[in-house]
Write a protein that holds these residues in place. Structure first.
Motif, PDB file in Angstrom:
ATOM      1  N   CYS A 207       0.829  -1.207   0.000  1.00  0.00           N
ATOM      2  CA  CYS A 207       0.000   0.000   0.000  1.00  0.00           C
ATOM      3  C   CYS A 207       0.864   1.259   0.000  1.00  0.00           C
TER       4      CYS A 207
ATOM      5  N   ARG B 245       1.787   2.118  -3.359  1.00  0.00           N
ATOM      6  CA  ARG B 245       0.650   2.649  -4.126  1.00  0.00           C
ATOM      7  C   ARG B 245       0.145   3.975  -3.561  1.00  0.00           C
TER       8      ARG B 245
ATOM      9  N   ARG C  40      -8.448   0.338  -3.483  1.00  0.00           N
ATOM     10  CA  ARG C  40      -8.139   1.285  -4.565  1.00  0.00           C
ATOM     11  C   ARG C  40      -8.489   2.718  -4.180  1.00  0.00           C
TER      12      ARG C  40
END
Length: 148
Positions: free
Chosen positions: A89, A92, A135
């Protein structure tokens, strides 16, 4: 959305929850999780009840509660967003997202780091209550914050 921590402690509900889980192997953790889910936090009276039912000292029960960061001994006044900070994570964008959320929501929410929600391929991820969201970006996390 019902917020945890709004429930008042009830000795009968505490005893029932303890006894429903007492038969499980390693019963202390399942009992504490069930109590946390039921009330949103675990007070001193409940710690005493757990210790008595499991024939443990209050210090042993408190030691487990203080070791695991998910257990609370006081109610959280704000909604909690658990934002994944594990490596996938982070790669991202969870760190800048956490900083953005902290600045945007200031005193309205509590942001807690967690280290893996198990959705590494679709991060950054967050958990609110028992619901997991994947997301995430500023827009989607902002919408979640506004809904709390």
């Amino acid at each position: 959305m019902e917020r945890q921590g709004d429930n008042e402690f009830d000795a009968e509900r505490v005893t029932t929850t303890i006894r429903q889980n007492k038969h499980l192997e390693g019963a202390l953790l399942p009992i504490l999780h069930a109590l946390q889910a039921e009330f949103g936090w675990i007070d001193d009276t409940t710690i005493r009840a757990v210790a008595l039912e499991l024939n443990l000292s209050r210090a042993e029960v408190h030691g487990v509660i203080s070791f695991y960061h998910d257990f609370r001994t006081r109610p959280e006044a704000r909604p909690v967003i658990k934002l994944c900070r594990a490596e996938a994570c982070q790669a991202r964008g969870s760190e800048p997202l956490a900083n953005w959320a902290a600045a945007k929501a200031a005193n309205r929410i509590a942001i807690e780091p967690v280290y893996c929600l198990g959705l590494c391929s679709v991060g950054p991820n967050a958990m609110i209550g028992h619901d997991v969201y994947a997301r995430l970006d500023e827009a989607s996390l902002g919408a979640l914050i506004e809904a709390l």
